[in-house]
Design a protein around this motif. Structure first.
Motif, PDB file in Angstrom:
ATOM      1  N   UNK A  70      13.622  -7.612 -41.385  1.00 49.92           N
ATOM      2  CA  UNK A  70      14.255  -7.804 -39.944  1.00 49.92           C
ATOM      3  C   UNK A  70      13.785  -7.125 -38.623  1.00 49.92           C
ATOM      4  N   UNK A  71      13.385  -5.792 -39.078  1.00 47.59           N
ATOM      5  CA  UNK A  71      13.751  -4.952 -37.261  1.00 47.59           C
ATOM      6  C   UNK A  71      11.448  -5.597 -37.160  1.00 47.59           C
ATOM      7  N   UNK A  72      11.163  -5.543 -37.740  1.00 49.79           N
ATOM      8  CA  UNK A  72       9.194  -5.416 -37.408  1.00 49.79           C
ATOM      9  C   UNK A  72       9.974  -7.132 -37.189  1.00 49.79           C
ATOM     10  N   UNK A  73       9.932  -8.184 -37.962  1.00 49.40           N
ATOM     11  CA  UNK A  73      10.551  -9.684 -37.230  1.00 49.40           C
ATOM     12  C   UNK A  73      10.575  -9.906 -36.074  1.00 49.40           C
TER      13      UNK A  73
ATOM     14  N   UNK B 147      15.852 -22.950 -34.782  1.00 49.02           N
ATOM     15  CA  UNK B 147      14.778 -21.424 -34.915  1.00 49.02           C
ATOM     16  C   UNK B 147      15.940 -20.305 -35.336  1.00 49.02           C
ATOM     17  N   UNK B 148      14.866 -19.209 -36.513  1.00 45.85           N
ATOM     18  CA  UNK B 148      15.367 -17.748 -36.283  1.00 45.85           C
ATOM     19  C   UNK B 148      15.056 -17.135 -35.247  1.00 45.85           C
ATOM     20  N   UNK B 149      13.827 -17.737 -34.211  1.00 45.20           N
ATOM     21  CA  UNK B 149      13.661 -16.711 -33.097  1.00 45.20           C
ATOM     22  C   UNK B 149      14.373 -17.298 -32.136  1.00 45.20           C
ATOM     23  N   UNK B 150      15.113 -17.915 -32.207  1.00 47.95           N
ATOM     24  CA  UNK B 150      16.892 -17.988 -30.850  1.00 47.95           C
ATOM     25  C   UNK B 150      17.508 -16.510 -31.060  1.00 47.95           C
ATOM     26  N   UNK B 151      18.475 -16.361 -32.262  1.00 42.85           N
ATOM     27  CA  UNK B 151      18.742 -15.707 -32.580  1.00 42.85           C
ATOM     28  C   UNK B 151      17.931 -14.130 -32.580  1.00 42.85           C
ATOM     29  N   UNK B 152      17.211 -13.648 -32.997  1.00 40.75           N
ATOM     30  CA  UNK B 152      16.108 -13.045 -32.990  1.00 40.75           C
ATOM     31  C   UNK B 152      15.611 -12.122 -32.015  1.00 40.75           C
ATOM     32  N   UNK B 153      15.489 -12.953 -31.026  1.00 42.25           N
ATOM     33  CA  UNK B 153      15.141 -12.823 -29.414  1.00 42.25           C
ATOM     34  C   UNK B 153      16.416 -13.000 -28.263  1.00 42.25           C
TER      35      UNK B 153
ATOM     36  N   UNK C   3       4.020 -17.331 -36.876  1.00 44.80           N
ATOM     37  CA  UNK C   3       4.505 -18.561 -36.259  1.00 44.80           C
ATOM     38  C   UNK C   3       5.952 -19.357 -36.543  1.00 44.80           C
ATOM     39  N   UNK C   4       5.074 -19.846 -37.792  1.00 43.75           N
ATOM     40  CA  UNK C   4       5.898 -21.101 -37.845  1.00 43.75           C
ATOM     41  C   UNK C   4       7.296 -20.644 -39.252  1.00 43.75           C
ATOM     42  N   UNK C   5       7.280 -19.451 -39.348  1.00 45.95           N
ATOM     43  CA  UNK C   5       9.031 -19.302 -40.129  1.00 45.95           C
ATOM     44  C   UNK C   5       9.273 -18.834 -38.984  1.00 45.95           C
ATOM     45  N   UNK C   6       9.270 -18.008 -37.945  1.00 47.91           N
ATOM     46  CA  UNK C   6       9.746 -17.774 -36.510  1.00 47.91           C
ATOM     47  C   UNK C   6      10.311 -18.769 -35.893  1.00 47.91           C
ATOM     48  N   UNK C   7       9.187 -20.234 -35.512  1.00 53.08           N
ATOM     49  CA  UNK C   7      10.238 -21.130 -34.819  1.00 53.08           C
ATOM     50  C   UNK C   7      10.440 -22.343 -35.398  1.00 53.08           C
ATOM     51  N   UNK C   8      10.342 -22.353 -36.692  1.00 50.97           N
ATOM     52  CA  UNK C   8      10.280 -24.072 -37.580  1.00 50.97           C
ATOM     53  C   UNK C   8      12.049 -23.643 -37.154  1.00 50.97           C
ATOM     54  N   UNK C   9      12.163 -25.490 -37.450  1.00 55.64           N
ATOM     55  CA  UNK C   9      13.950 -25.177 -37.451  1.00 55.64           C
ATOM     56  C   UNK C   9      14.852 -25.212 -38.198  1.00 55.64           C
ATOM     57  N   UNK C  10      15.258 -24.341 -38.463  1.00 57.43           N
ATOM     58  CA  UNK C  10      16.492 -24.592 -39.829  1.00 57.43           C
ATOM     59  C   UNK C  10      17.689 -25.942 -40.125  1.00 57.43           C
TER      60      UNK C  10
END
Length: 357
Positions: free
Chosen positions: A168-171, A89-95, A77-84
């Motif tokens: 990448x695909x798994x995340x 955060x990475x979740x915006x691009x991945x989702x 969760x921290x990896x995907x949703x902590x802002x860069x």
């Protein structure tokens, strides 16, 4: 160019927004919440807390409900949703494909290892606002590291993109699953009448300000065929632009325009203080304010209490209303005056900043 105003909430957007805020680092090391963000805004712009905090009460309750019932691997969760460093955060691009219901749900599933490194470099270019030639994007891990060293200054960003390239695909699949479950929880709690009113007001103001917002879009982006304005309660204080090949989605926080108005209203200035001093420099107006601190009064009651004519009272009330020191309430068929404590507190804070800090 097609412009669309979405009145309904997109709970996938809400889910990413609330999780991103939760994992945003705060000065005191606590998890970010709507309440802590509202307090920070009030402190930064000298806004009385009672002007803003009541408007985010139901957001705080919804966040508490989500985090109480939402369980997942904390490190993921921290990896995907902590802002860069760019603030997203990475979740915006991945989702994004899942959020906007466009394109292939799992675009990276069949990509080769070389394509994965290229994909991550493209994401980094988008997030870091890097102008890159597609032919120059790397297709090896070593090439990705060189690319990141050349274009990223933040060490944690480089680590995030390098880690992303390994799975990448798994995340992306993890992000979809997390967003789906969080969105389902939020949708069960966000049917709030106050939220509905805020969204409606937000969209009305957004329609009025659309030309101003469209001015922020580059000429290249203007050629896109669809621009969608989407309200968000969880991203209540921000406005964000998300761009794809055929669409721009503008996520407008439900209180964005309200906060903008409050920051303008309570921005400390010598001219504003001088106006307050001038207004309260008249004894009759000062007496009116003193009376109103205890209860509401009608104009007739103030005239009798102060021993001056109703016409004179009306003159003083108009000046006090103009400077937002008092407000008018309707009590049945009568009009009553009440002290605007928010403005008074702002005046006191401005004096304190000017003379004591």
């Amino acid at each position: 160019m097609q412009i669309v105003y979405e009145q309904q909430q997109n709970f996938k957007v809400e889910a990413v927004a609330v999780l991103e805020r939760y994992f945003s680092p705060t000065q005191d090391g606590e998890c970010g919440t709507a309440e802590s963000e509202a307090k920070r805004i009030c402190q930064t712009y000298s806004i009385p807390e009672q002007e803003l905090l009541p408007k985010v009460n139901f957001l705080a309750e919804t966040e508490e409900f989500l985090m109480k019932h939402f369980k997942d691997d904390l490190e993921t969760m921290r990896f995907l949703f902590t802002p860069l460093s760019c603030g997203k955060c990475l979740a915006w691009a991945l989702a994004w494909n899942y959020i906007s219901d466009s394109g292939d749900i799992h675009p990276y599933a069949a990509h080769t290892e070389a394509q994965i490194f290229n994909d991550v470099a493209c994401l980094a270019a988008q997030y870091q606002d890097i102008a890159s030639n597609p032919a120059d994007l790397p297709d090896t891990l070593e090439g990705l590291i060189v690319y990141l060293n050349q274009n990223c200054t933040d060490l944690s960003d480089k680590w995030s993109y390098t880690t992303l390239s390994t799975r990448l695909d798994a995340y992306q699949r993890m992000t979809y699953e997390i967003v789906k479950r969080a969105a389902d929880l939020l949708s069960s709690r966000c049917q709030d009448p106050e939220a509905a009113v805020q969204i409606q007001d937000c969209m009305e103001l957004t329609k009025e300000r659309a030309p101003q917002l469209l001015g922020l879009i580059s000429p290249k982006q203007e050629a896109l065929w669809r621009i969608t304005f989407l309200p968000s309660t969880m991203a209540f204080n921000s406005i964000r632009f998300f761009t794809s090949e055929s669409e721009i989605m503008v996520v407008v926080g439900s209180l964005y325009w309200t906060i903008l108005h409050l920051t303008e209203k309570y921005s400390a200035s010598d001219e504003q203080l001088l106006q307050y001093f001038k207004t309260l420099g008249d004894k009759s107006r000062l007496d009116i304010v003193r009376l109103l601190k205890d209860r509401t009064y009608s104009g007739q009651e103030l005239s009798k209490e102060l021993g001056i004519s109703q016409g004179t009272v009306s003159h003083h009330l108009n000046i006090l209303i103009r400077d937002e020191l008092i407000s008018i309430l309707k009590d049945g068929n009568r009009i009553r005056c009440t002290l605007n404590t928010g403005t008074v507190e702002h005046m006191i804070n401005s004096i304190r900043q000017l003379l004591l800090t």
